[in-house]
Write a protein that holds these residues in place. Structure first.
Motif, PDB file in Angstrom:
ATOM      1  N   MET A   1     -50.448 -32.375  31.385  1.00 24.01           N
ATOM      2  CA  MET A   1     -50.258 -31.368  30.329  1.00 24.01           C
ATOM      3  C   MET A   1     -49.397 -30.229  30.842  1.00 24.01           C
ATOM      4  SD  MET A   1     -54.125 -29.788  30.028  1.00 24.01           S
ATOM      5  CE  MET A   1     -54.846 -31.312  29.464  1.00 24.01           C
ATOM      6  N   GLU A   2     -49.001 -29.324  29.937  1.00 26.93           N
ATOM      7  CA  GLU A   2     -48.196 -28.185  30.371  1.00 26.93           C
ATOM      8  C   GLU A   2     -49.006 -27.317  31.324  1.00 26.93           C
ATOM      9  OE1 GLU A   2     -46.679 -25.959  27.074  1.00 26.93           O
ATOM     10  OE2 GLU A   2     -45.496 -27.657  26.365  1.00 26.93           O
ATOM     11  N   PHE A   3     -48.312 -26.670  32.247  1.00 25.12           N
ATOM     12  CA  PHE A   3     -49.015 -25.887  33.263  1.00 25.12           C
ATOM     13  C   PHE A   3     -49.923 -24.836  32.634  1.00 25.12           C
ATOM     14  CE2 PHE A   3     -49.521 -22.680  36.577  1.00 25.12           C
ATOM     15  CZ  PHE A   3     -49.988 -23.472  37.605  1.00 25.12           C
ATOM     16  N   GLN A   4     -49.413 -24.166  31.603  1.00 23.98           N
ATOM     17  CA  GLN A   4     -50.209 -23.079  31.011  1.00 23.98           C
ATOM     18  C   GLN A   4     -51.417 -23.582  30.222  1.00 23.98           C
ATOM     19  OE1 GLN A   4     -48.011 -20.791  28.207  1.00 23.98           O
ATOM     20  NE2 GLN A   4     -47.223 -22.560  27.102  1.00 23.98           N
ATOM     21  N   SER A   5     -51.495 -24.902  29.987  1.00 24.52           N
ATOM     22  CA  SER A   5     -52.639 -25.456  29.245  1.00 24.52           C
ATOM     23  C   SER A   5     -53.756 -25.926  30.171  1.00 24.52           C
ATOM     24  CB  SER A   5     -52.194 -26.638  28.391  1.00 24.52           C
ATOM     25  OG  SER A   5     -51.117 -26.273  27.572  1.00 24.52           O
ATOM     26  N   LEU A   6     -53.494 -25.917  31.485  1.00 28.52           N
ATOM     27  CA  LEU A   6     -54.473 -26.465  32.420  1.00 28.52           C
ATOM     28  C   LEU A   6     -55.791 -25.677  32.404  1.00 28.52           C
ATOM     29  CD1 LEU A   6     -52.054 -27.157  35.437  1.00 28.52           C
ATOM     30  CD2 LEU A   6     -52.989 -28.846  33.854  1.00 28.52           C
TER      31      LEU A   6
ATOM     32  N   ALA B   1     -34.619 -18.422  36.105  1.00 30.23           N
ATOM     33  CA  ALA B   1     -35.592 -19.291  35.427  1.00 30.23           C
ATOM     34  C   ALA B   1     -36.821 -19.576  36.279  1.00 30.23           C
ATOM     35  CB  ALA B   1     -34.913 -20.615  35.061  1.00 30.23           C
ATOM     36  N   SER B   2     -37.935 -19.838  35.600  1.00 35.41           N
ATOM     37  CA  SER B   2     -39.139 -20.355  36.250  1.00 35.41           C
ATOM     38  C   SER B   2     -40.020 -21.020  35.196  1.00 35.41           C
ATOM     39  CB  SER B   2     -39.896 -19.251  36.988  1.00 35.41           C
ATOM     40  OG  SER B   2     -40.757 -19.849  37.943  1.00 35.41           O
ATOM     41  N   GLN B   3     -41.112 -21.629  35.690  1.00 30.63           N
ATOM     42  CA  GLN B   3     -41.974 -22.391  34.774  1.00 30.63           C
ATOM     43  C   GLN B   3     -43.062 -21.524  34.126  1.00 30.63           C
ATOM     44  OE1 GLN B   3     -44.646 -25.336  36.541  1.00 30.63           O
ATOM     45  NE2 GLN B   3     -44.314 -26.691  34.806  1.00 30.63           N
ATOM     46  N   THR B   4     -43.288 -21.770  32.835  1.00 31.75           N
ATOM     47  CA  THR B   4     -44.323 -21.057  32.067  1.00 31.75           C
ATOM     48  C   THR B   4     -45.670 -21.040  32.777  1.00 31.75           C
ATOM     49  OG1 THR B   4     -43.335 -22.229  30.202  1.00 31.75           O
ATOM     50  CG2 THR B   4     -45.234 -20.863  29.722  1.00 31.75           C
TER      51      THR B   4
ATOM     52  N   THR C   1     -46.604 -19.848  35.612  1.00 34.54           N
ATOM     53  CA  THR C   1     -46.676 -19.905  37.079  1.00 34.54           C
ATOM     54  C   THR C   1     -46.458 -18.527  37.707  1.00 34.54           C
ATOM     55  OG1 THR C   1     -44.306 -20.346  37.329  1.00 34.54           O
ATOM     56  CG2 THR C   1     -45.759 -22.254  37.092  1.00 34.54           C
ATOM     57  N   SER C   2     -46.717 -18.464  39.004  1.00 36.94           N
ATOM     58  CA  SER C   2     -46.495 -17.219  39.739  1.00 36.94           C
ATOM     59  C   SER C   2     -44.994 -16.889  39.764  1.00 36.94           C
ATOM     60  CB  SER C   2     -47.047 -17.336  41.154  1.00 36.94           C
ATOM     61  OG  SER C   2     -46.622 -18.538  41.743  1.00 36.94           O
ATOM     62  N   GLY C   3     -44.156 -17.929  39.731  1.00 35.14           N
ATOM     63  CA  GLY C   3     -42.704 -17.729  39.679  1.00 35.14           C
ATOM     64  C   GLY C   3     -42.294 -17.042  38.381  1.00 35.14           C
ATOM     65  N   ALA C   4     -42.949 -17.424  37.291  1.00 37.22           N
ATOM     66  CA  ALA C   4     -42.649 -16.816  35.987  1.00 37.22           C
ATOM     67  C   ALA C   4     -43.036 -15.339  35.997  1.00 37.22           C
ATOM     68  CB  ALA C   4     -43.387 -17.562  34.885  1.00 37.22           C
ATOM     69  N   THR C   5     -44.174 -15.037  36.598  1.00 34.81           N
ATOM     70  CA  THR C   5     -44.616 -13.634  36.701  1.00 34.81           C
ATOM     71  C   THR C   5     -43.582 -12.826  37.469  1.00 34.81           C
ATOM     72  OG1 THR C   5     -46.865 -14.458  36.776  1.00 34.81           O
ATOM     73  CG2 THR C   5     -46.551 -12.157  37.391  1.00 34.81           C
ATOM     74  N   GLU C   6     -43.095 -13.390  38.569  1.00 36.32           N
ATOM     75  CA  GLU C   6     -42.087 -12.716  39.390  1.00 36.32           C
ATOM     76  C   GLU C   6     -40.813 -12.473  38.570  1.00 36.32           C
ATOM     77  OE1 GLU C   6     -42.400 -11.618  42.542  1.00 36.32           O
ATOM     78  OE2 GLU C   6     -40.304 -10.952  42.633  1.00 36.32           O
ATOM     79  N   CYS C   7     -40.375 -13.493  37.834  1.00 36.70           N
ATOM     80  CA  CYS C   7     -39.169 -13.358  36.995  1.00 36.70           C
ATOM     81  C   CYS C   7     -39.333 -12.250  35.968  1.00 36.70           C
ATOM     82  CB  CYS C   7     -38.904 -14.656  36.230  1.00 36.70           C
ATOM     83  SG  CYS C   7     -38.112 -15.920  37.202  1.00 36.70           S
ATOM     84  N   LYS C   8     -40.501 -12.239  35.312  1.00 36.30           N
ATOM     85  CA  LYS C   8     -40.746 -11.230  34.263  1.00 36.30           C
ATOM     86  C   LYS C   8     -40.779  -9.837  34.873  1.00 36.30           C
ATOM     87  CE  LYS C   8     -43.485 -14.244  31.319  1.00 36.30           C
ATOM     88  NZ  LYS C   8     -44.894 -14.552  31.095  1.00 36.30           N
TER      89      LYS C   8
ATOM     90  N   GLY D   1     -41.007 -26.847  32.065  1.00 33.29           N
ATOM     91  CA  GLY D   1     -41.095 -27.644  33.294  1.00 33.29           C
ATOM     92  C   GLY D   1     -40.107 -27.174  34.341  1.00 33.29           C
ATOM     93  N   PHE D   2     -40.436 -27.403  35.615  1.00 33.08           N
ATOM     94  CA  PHE D   2     -39.491 -27.030  36.669  1.00 33.08           C
ATOM     95  C   PHE D   2     -38.251 -27.928  36.643  1.00 33.08           C
ATOM     96  CE2 PHE D   2     -42.760 -24.491  39.060  1.00 33.08           C
ATOM     97  CZ  PHE D   2     -41.998 -23.324  39.112  1.00 33.08           C
ATOM     98  N   ASP D   3     -38.417 -29.168  36.124  1.00 32.69           N
ATOM     99  CA  ASP D   3     -37.249 -30.041  36.019  1.00 32.69           C
ATOM    100  C   ASP D   3     -36.184 -29.425  35.105  1.00 32.69           C
ATOM    101  OD1 ASP D   3     -38.980 -30.362  33.868  1.00 32.69           O
ATOM    102  OD2 ASP D   3     -38.725 -32.541  33.726  1.00 32.69           O
TER     103      ASP D   3
END
Ligand code: ARG
Length: 267
Positions: free
Chosen positions: A82-87, A148-151, A153-160, A176-178
């Motif tokens: 599933m999508e990362f944010q749905s886990l 860019a980063s994945q929804t 994730t910690s990478g998305a937080t950093e980007c924002k 997705g990271f892909d």
């Protein structure tokens, strides 16, 4: 004659006993539904931790680790993507039992799920195209750049955060990271913020079309997660993890997937 009768009775007796034994076996195996099957969820654009094999089945270090723990602890697992944010919502809703998704332990997440002991160390990096000469790390990103980063994730937080601080023009948050990597390749974004081992894996896969620039930014280690208060399952996962570290299985999996063993020095 008497002997014969005795023999017949003995044989009959044996048959009855055997029949009983079979019935007993049958009923015990049907009532022996104690081998639990847990649903393990992940998001598979995160190689070598979470990916898919040639046939599209979920695969990766996390899947192998959970399978080894399940074998050690005597339960079964089935995997679901599933999508990362749905886990985390899936665990909270009771639709899944275990998250194994290269997920960092963090304060916010710890309010919603219970984390096991950590199993892998990581950190965030900036990844750019190989021929990029202007971006040398997170500090050389500029207010005209898209990252860019994945929804979720910690990478998305950093980007924002970078966008809020006006250090980049746009945080491009993708499922997705892909897709992040594809956008980097197409020049739609200038950089991707992603976990270091995963960046290294994508660089390898794309025969060096990308590179990591600058320092690794700190992030918490990876752990599995279960529903809040499910101490029994958490204990089982921790015990299984301990056992597979001790018997060398964990090291074998690190070698297979090309990741560092954070426990190696303590072995
Ligand atoms: N380690 C990062 C985090 O916890 C990214 C994890 C992404 N995992 C995945 N399976 N897509 O936020």
């Amino acid at each position: 004659m008497k002997k014969n009768l005795a023999m017949k009775l003995a044989v009959l007796g044996l048959c009855v006993v055997t029949a009983f034994a079979f019935t007993a076996c049958g009923s015990s195996s049907s009532s022996k539904k104690t081998t639990k099957t847990y649903t393990v969820v992940t998001e598979p654009t995160f190689p070598p931790y979470d990916t898919t094999d040639k046939d599209g089945n979920l695969d990766g270090f996390d899947m192998d680790m959970v399978k080894a723990i399940a074998k050690d602890q005597g339960f079964k697992v089935k995997f679901k993507s599933m999508e990362f944010q749905s886990l985390i919502p899936a665990i909270q809703a009771g639709n899944a039992d275990i998250i194994a998704a290269g997920m960092n332990v963090d304060k916010e997440r710890s309010k919603k799920v219970d984390f096991t002991n950590t199993y892998s160390d990581s950190g965030l990096v900036v990844m750019v195209k190989k021929d990029n000469t202007t971006i040398k790390g997170v500090d050389s990103l500029t207010s005209t750049m898209k990252v860019a980063s994945q929804t979720g994730t910690s990478g998305a937080t950093e980007c924002k955060d970078l966008q809020k601080e006006g250090k980049i023009s746009e945080a491009v948050i993708l499922d997705g990271f892909d897709t992040c990597i594809m956008q980097l390749q197409n020049g739609d974004v200038n950089a991707v913020i992603i976990d270091k081992p995963v960046a290294q894996n994508y660089i390898q896969k794309h025969s060096g079309k990308f590179k990591i620039v600058g320092k690794t930014m700190d992030a918490e280690s990876y752990a599995m997660a279960v529903k809040k208060g499910n101490t029994a399952l958490k204990k089982q996962l921790n015990q299984g993890l301990k056992n597979i570290i001790k018997d060398g299985t964990f090291q074998k999996l690190c070698d297979k997937w090309g990741i560092g063993n954070k426990f190696a020095s303590t072995n």
